[in-house]
Scaffold this motif. Structure first.
Motif, PDB file in Angstrom:
ATOM      1  N   GLY A  63       5.852  20.648 -16.223  1.00 15.94           N
ATOM      2  CA  GLY A  63       7.020  20.512 -15.364  1.00 15.94           C
ATOM      3  C   GLY A  63       8.146  21.431 -15.827  1.00 15.94           C
ATOM      4  O   GLY A  63       8.432  21.516 -17.016  1.00 15.94           O
ATOM      5  N   THR A  64       8.772  22.119 -14.870  1.00 16.94           N
ATOM      6  CA  THR A  64       9.857  23.035 -15.205  1.00 16.94           C
ATOM      7  C   THR A  64      11.095  22.700 -14.381  1.00 16.94           C
ATOM      8  O   THR A  64      10.992  22.177 -13.261  1.00 16.94           O
ATOM      9  CB  THR A  64       9.460  24.495 -14.933  1.00 16.94           C
ATOM     10  OG1 THR A  64       9.172  24.649 -13.530  1.00 16.94           O
ATOM     11  CG2 THR A  64       8.238  24.879 -15.750  1.00 16.94           C
ATOM     12  N   GLY A  65      12.258  23.040 -14.962  1.00 20.64           N
ATOM     13  CA  GLY A  65      13.512  22.844 -14.246  1.00 20.64           C
ATOM     14  C   GLY A  65      13.933  21.392 -14.196  1.00 20.64           C
ATOM     15  O   GLY A  65      13.215  20.489 -14.653  1.00 20.64           O
ATOM     16  N   PRO A  66      15.109  21.124 -13.634  1.00 21.70           N
ATOM     17  CA  PRO A  66      15.620  19.738 -13.582  1.00 21.70           C
ATOM     18  C   PRO A  66      14.765  18.799 -12.735  1.00 21.70           C
ATOM     19  O   PRO A  66      14.772  17.596 -12.946  1.00 21.70           O
ATOM     20  CB  PRO A  66      17.020  19.911 -12.975  1.00 21.70           C
ATOM     21  CG  PRO A  66      16.969  21.226 -12.250  1.00 21.70           C
ATOM     22  CD  PRO A  66      16.029  22.091 -13.024  1.00 21.70           C
ATOM     23  N   LYS A  67      14.020  19.342 -11.771  1.00 22.09           N
ATOM     24  CA  LYS A  67      13.179  18.503 -10.915  1.00 22.09           C
ATOM     25  C   LYS A  67      11.734  18.440 -11.390  1.00 22.09           C
ATOM     26  O   LYS A  67      10.881  17.875 -10.703  1.00 22.09           O
ATOM     27  CB  LYS A  67      13.226  19.025  -9.477  1.00 22.09           C
ATOM     28  CG  LYS A  67      14.593  18.908  -8.835  1.00 22.09           C
ATOM     29  CD  LYS A  67      14.562  19.328  -7.375  1.00 22.09           C
ATOM     30  CE  LYS A  67      15.928  19.171  -6.727  1.00 22.09           C
ATOM     31  NZ  LYS A  67      15.898  19.578  -5.293  1.00 22.09           N
ATOM     32  N   SER A  68      11.441  19.021 -12.545  1.00 24.46           N
ATOM     33  CA  SER A  68      10.103  18.990 -13.137  1.00 24.46           C
ATOM     34  C   SER A  68       9.043  19.495 -12.160  1.00 24.46           C
ATOM     35  O   SER A  68       8.039  18.832 -11.904  1.00 24.46           O
ATOM     36  CB  SER A  68       9.745  17.570 -13.618  1.00 24.46           C
ATOM     37  OG  SER A  68       8.557  17.590 -14.382  1.00 24.46           O
ATOM     38  N   LEU A  69       9.292  20.672 -11.621  1.00 21.95           N
ATOM     39  CA  LEU A  69       8.340  21.271 -10.685  1.00 21.95           C
ATOM     40  C   LEU A  69       7.108  21.770 -11.444  1.00 21.95           C
ATOM     41  O   LEU A  69       7.205  22.273 -12.565  1.00 21.95           O
ATOM     42  CB  LEU A  69       8.996  22.439  -9.953  1.00 21.95           C
ATOM     43  CG  LEU A  69      10.241  22.096  -9.119  1.00 21.95           C
ATOM     44  CD1 LEU A  69      10.819  23.365  -8.506  1.00 21.95           C
ATOM     45  CD2 LEU A  69       9.909  21.084  -8.037  1.00 21.95           C
ATOM     46  N   ALA A  85       9.982  29.618 -15.481  1.00 22.40           N
ATOM     47  CA  ALA A  85      11.164  28.763 -15.650  1.00 22.40           C
ATOM     48  C   ALA A  85      11.062  27.983 -16.960  1.00 22.40           C
ATOM     49  O   ALA A  85      10.001  27.904 -17.585  1.00 22.40           O
ATOM     50  CB  ALA A  85      11.301  27.810 -14.461  1.00 22.40           C
ATOM     51  N   ARG A  86      12.166  27.380 -17.352  1.00 19.89           N
ATOM     52  CA  ARG A  86      12.210  26.609 -18.595  1.00 19.89           C
ATOM     53  C   ARG A  86      11.404  25.319 -18.448  1.00 19.89           C
ATOM     54  O   ARG A  86      11.558  24.586 -17.469  1.00 19.89           O
ATOM     55  CB  ARG A  86      13.658  26.284 -18.960  1.00 19.89           C
ATOM     56  CG  ARG A  86      13.824  25.571 -20.300  1.00 19.89           C
ATOM     57  CD  ARG A  86      15.293  25.387 -20.632  1.00 19.89           C
ATOM     58  NE  ARG A  86      15.924  24.480 -19.694  1.00 19.89           N
ATOM     59  CZ  ARG A  86      15.969  23.151 -19.859  1.00 19.89           C
ATOM     60  NH1 ARG A  86      15.413  22.598 -20.928  1.00 19.89           N
ATOM     61  NH2 ARG A  86      16.579  22.401 -18.966  1.00 19.89           N
ATOM     62  N   VAL A  87      10.567  25.046 -19.429  1.00 17.49           N
ATOM     63  CA  VAL A  87       9.728  23.847 -19.396  1.00 17.49           C
ATOM     64  C   VAL A  87      10.555  22.632 -19.785  1.00 17.49           C
ATOM     65  O   VAL A  87      11.203  22.612 -20.844  1.00 17.49           O
ATOM     66  CB  VAL A  87       8.520  23.998 -20.339  1.00 17.49           C
ATOM     67  CG1 VAL A  87       7.673  22.724 -20.315  1.00 17.49           C
ATOM     68  CG2 VAL A  87       7.676  25.200 -19.953  1.00 17.49           C
ATOM     69  N   THR A  88      10.540  21.624 -18.933  1.00 14.53           N
ATOM     70  CA  THR A  88      11.270  20.383 -19.207  1.00 14.53           C
ATOM     71  C   THR A  88      10.335  19.210 -19.454  1.00 14.53           C
ATOM     72  O   THR A  88      10.756  18.175 -19.947  1.00 14.53           O
ATOM     73  CB  THR A  88      12.200  20.043 -18.033  1.00 14.53           C
ATOM     74  OG1 THR A  88      11.439  20.000 -16.809  1.00 14.53           O
ATOM     75  CG2 THR A  88      13.294  21.089 -17.900  1.00 14.53           C
ATOM     76  N   MET A 117       0.844  34.209 -22.581  1.00 12.29           N
ATOM     77  CA  MET A 117       0.956  35.353 -21.668  1.00 12.29           C
ATOM     78  C   MET A 117       1.919  35.027 -20.524  1.00 12.29           C
ATOM     79  O   MET A 117       1.891  33.920 -19.980  1.00 12.29           O
ATOM     80  CB  MET A 117      -0.420  35.691 -21.097  1.00 12.29           C
ATOM     81  CG  MET A 117      -0.422  36.834 -20.106  1.00 12.29           C
ATOM     82  SD  MET A 117      -2.084  37.232 -19.533  1.00 12.29           S
ATOM     83  CE  MET A 117      -2.789  37.913 -21.030  1.00 12.29           C
ATOM     84  N   PRO A 118       2.787  35.949 -20.135  1.00 13.30           N
ATOM     85  CA  PRO A 118       3.685  35.718 -18.992  1.00 13.30           C
ATOM     86  C   PRO A 118       2.899  35.441 -17.713  1.00 13.30           C
ATOM     87  O   PRO A 118       1.796  35.959 -17.522  1.00 13.30           O
ATOM     88  CB  PRO A 118       4.485  37.017 -18.890  1.00 13.30           C
ATOM     89  CG  PRO A 118       4.374  37.642 -20.235  1.00 13.30           C
ATOM     90  CD  PRO A 118       3.038  37.248 -20.776  1.00 13.30           C
ATOM     91  N   PHE A 119       3.493  34.664 -16.845  1.00 17.56           N
ATOM     92  CA  PHE A 119       2.803  34.243 -15.625  1.00 17.56           C
ATOM     93  C   PHE A 119       2.398  35.427 -14.752  1.00 17.56           C
ATOM     94  O   PHE A 119       1.289  35.464 -14.217  1.00 17.56           O
ATOM     95  CB  PHE A 119       3.696  33.289 -14.823  1.00 17.56           C
ATOM     96  CG  PHE A 119       3.175  32.992 -13.453  1.00 17.56           C
ATOM     97  CD1 PHE A 119       2.108  32.127 -13.262  1.00 17.56           C
ATOM     98  CD2 PHE A 119       3.735  33.596 -12.329  1.00 17.56           C
ATOM     99  CE1 PHE A 119       1.616  31.858 -11.994  1.00 17.56           C
ATOM    100  CE2 PHE A 119       3.249  33.341 -11.060  1.00 17.56           C
ATOM    101  CZ  PHE A 119       2.194  32.460 -10.894  1.00 17.56           C
ATOM    102  N   THR A 120       3.271  36.404 -14.593  1.00 19.57           N
ATOM    103  CA  THR A 120       2.983  37.529 -13.703  1.00 19.57           C
ATOM    104  C   THR A 120       1.720  38.279 -14.135  1.00 19.57           C
ATOM    105  O   THR A 120       0.852  38.600 -13.308  1.00 19.57           O
ATOM    106  CB  THR A 120       4.183  38.498 -13.679  1.00 19.57           C
ATOM    107  OG1 THR A 120       5.360  37.777 -13.320  1.00 19.57           O
ATOM    108  CG2 THR A 120       3.939  39.607 -12.674  1.00 19.57           C
TER     109      THR A 120
END
Length: 308
Positions: free
Chosen positions: A142-148, A173-176, A194-197
């Motif tokens: 989960g990333t971001g404030p909404k844990s996407l 994004a930042r892992v939350t 590894m970066p996502f891209t």
């Protein structure tokens, strides 16, 4: 003088107060009356609801040929009846690109390494070219404030179960929420990941043009940001024949853990260390092999019928 004093001390016009005990008894009587009225209304409402349900059941059309609602045991005749659903099952379980899919049901996890021990063994040779078949499984955090949900690990195995690709991937994004209990991902796994891209480019180069097998695979494609051609997608989460072999009713989505246990008598996703995407991808490919011949035959027949 005493009589006069007594008479003057009594005020005949003053209101008389009821004894405290009588007041309490009246309050208790009113409380019980209100409670009984509510209980009576509840009972009447429940009786009406039950009667409505009974009338609704009686109004339904009975099953053809007197069939039972329960799923019958797997046999040659029942399996042949299920083949008509195989062609549409993999496409119906995949929502259109951009539509938010339902999250798959996943239970507790384990590390890979268990061997298959069951009377139901998968097919060892593909009806087509084995090199064109791969199985994929992704783990999310989960990333971001909404844990996407974002991709944190991707594993791809060959038709024989050999690992083609297995890497940790750092989300953009930042892992939350690492969701370690299910994903098996920990903070240290993503430090040098590894970066996502770049990882996305590698993954697409391995699956494009191939038949991709997965369980609730639309969730994997969503976090990758990719739409695979439906005719090259095999989703094992909604295959009636697999459900029938596992003794599960209908065409509902069944977890990978449940199918693997019922068909291969093997436990996966156990413990609290998280899922292994390699183990899940291998289990998915083995499930596909069980119904590969029937599935591919029906798909080919439907394709021929549409062309004709």
């Amino acid at each position: 003088m005493s009589d006069i004093w007594i008479n003057l001390s009594h005020d005949e016009t003053a209101p008389k107060k009821a004894p405290a005990g009588k007041v309490n008894r009246k309050k208790e009587w009113l409380r019980r009356k209100r409670h009984n009225r509510g209980a009576k209304g509840y009972r009447e409402g429940k009786q009406k609801n039950n009667q409505y349900r009974q009338d609704f059941r009686q109004s339904q059309t009975p099953l053809q040929n007197g069939a039972s609602i329960k799923c019958p045991p797997a046999s040659t005749s029942t399996q042949s009846k299920s083949l008509s659903y195989l062609a549409s099952a993999h496409s119906s379980s995949m929502p259109p690109c951009g539509e938010k899919p339902k999250e798959p049901l996943k239970s507790s996890a384990s590390s890979p390494g268990s061997s298959v021990s069951s009377t139901c063994k998968p097919i060892t040779m593909s009806s087509g070219n084995p090199s064109k078949y791969v199985a994929i499984d992704c783990e999310m955090v989960g990333t971001g404030p909404k844990s996407l949900s974002e991709l944190a690990r991707c594993s791809i195995v060959s038709y024989e179960g050999d690992v083609i690709y297995d890497k940790f991937i750092k989300p953009s994004a930042r892992v939350t929420d690492y969701r370690t209990r299910w994903s098996g991902i920990r903070r240290r796994d993503l430090v040098n990941a590894m970066p996502f891209t770049k990882a996305r480019m590698e993954i697409l180069s391995l699956i494009k043009g191939k038949v991709v097998v997965g369980h609730a695979i639309h969730n994997d494609f969503k976090v990758i940001g990719y739409c695979h051609p439906p005719e090259l997608t095999r989703d094992t989460s909604r295959i009636p024949l697999l459900n029938q072999m596992a003794g599960i009713e209908g065409n509902k989505c069944t977890s990978l853990k449940t199918l693997t246990k019922a068909i291969f008598n093997r436990d996966i996703q156990i413990g609290n260390k998280g899922h292994s995407s390699v183990e899940d991808a291998r289990a998915t490919m083995e499930l596909y092999k069980v119904v590969e011949h029937e599935w591919e035959t029906q798909l080919a027949a439907n394709s021929t019928a549409m062309l004709g």
